[in-house]
Design a protein around this motif. Structure first.
Motif, PDB file in Angstrom:
ATOM      1  N   GLU A 268       0.832  -1.204   0.000  1.00 35.03           N
ATOM      2  CA  GLU A 268       0.000   0.000   0.000  1.00 35.03           C
ATOM      3  C   GLU A 268       0.871   1.260   0.000  1.00 35.03           C
ATOM      4  N   GLU A 269       1.906   1.262   0.843  1.00 30.96           N
ATOM      5  CA  GLU A 269       2.806   2.408   0.915  1.00 30.96           C
ATOM      6  C   GLU A 269       3.563   2.579  -0.403  1.00 30.96           C
ATOM      7  N   ASP A 270       3.970   1.467  -0.998  1.00 31.83           N
ATOM      8  CA  ASP A 270       4.663   1.503  -2.284  1.00 31.83           C
ATOM      9  C   ASP A 270       3.763   2.113  -3.359  1.00 31.83           C
ATOM     10  N   ALA A 271       2.511   1.696  -3.390  1.00 35.14           N
ATOM     11  CA  ALA A 271       1.563   2.233  -4.370  1.00 35.14           C
ATOM     12  C   ALA A 271       1.336   3.725  -4.151  1.00 35.14           C
ATOM     13  N   LYS A 272       1.266   4.137  -2.888  1.00 36.07           N
ATOM     14  CA  LYS A 272       1.071   5.554  -2.565  1.00 36.07           C
ATOM     15  C   LYS A 272       2.258   6.385  -3.048  1.00 36.07           C
TER      16      LYS A 272
ATOM     17  N   ALA B 166       2.207   6.639  -6.829  1.00 37.70           N
ATOM     18  CA  ALA B 166       1.169   7.563  -7.286  1.00 37.70           C
ATOM     19  C   ALA B 166       1.620   9.009  -7.102  1.00 37.70           C
ATOM     20  N   GLU B 167       2.244   9.313  -5.968  1.00 44.95           N
ATOM     21  CA  GLU B 167       2.731  10.672  -5.719  1.00 44.95           C
ATOM     22  C   GLU B 167       3.797  11.072  -6.738  1.00 44.95           C
ATOM     23  N   GLU B 168       4.739  10.177  -7.000  1.00 45.31           N
ATOM     24  CA  GLU B 168       5.802  10.467  -7.961  1.00 45.31           C
ATOM     25  C   GLU B 168       5.246  10.614  -9.374  1.00 45.31           C
TER      26      GLU B 168
ATOM     27  N   TYR C 115       5.501  13.910 -11.728  1.00 47.33           N
ATOM     28  CA  TYR C 115       6.047  13.813 -13.081  1.00 47.33           C
ATOM     29  C   TYR C 115       5.070  14.384 -14.100  1.00 47.33           C
ATOM     30  N   GLU C 116       3.801  14.031 -13.963  1.00 47.84           N
ATOM     31  CA  GLU C 116       2.800  14.529 -14.907  1.00 47.84           C
ATOM     32  C   GLU C 116       2.648  16.043 -14.812  1.00 47.84           C
TER      33      GLU C 116
END
Length: 89
Positions: A58-62, A65-67, A71-72
């Protein structure tokens, strides 16, 4: 290969690299068993100190998503103003 790497060291980093090589040479040539044992113990502690903590899925996915969002946003900003480049005439 080692000499090629050394040739590419930045000028301001050369003194630090010299210290590292002097330390490597000293450790490699001092054949005192007690000293070598101390070196091994210190290396193990240094490796343990920098071991990465495991991250939950879950932390990895968070984090991803933030990175991705960062980037976008950066890409959008570059697209809007041409990446801060001067406009072509």
């Amino acid at each position: 290969m080692m000499y090629g790497l050394l040739d590419n060291v930045l000028k301001e980093d050369k003194s630090g690299v010299g210290v590292i090589f002097n330390n490597v040479f000293a450790v490699a040539t001092l054949l005192d068993a007690e000293f070598q044992n101390d070196v091994v113990q210190v290396v193990v502690r240094a490796i343990d100190r920098v071991k990465a903590e495991s991250v939950s899925d879950e932390e990895d996915a968070k984090i991803l998503a933030e990175e991705r969002t960062k980037y976008e946003m950066k890409k959008e900003m570059e697209g809007e103003n041409g990446g801060n480049r001067k406009a072509k005439a």
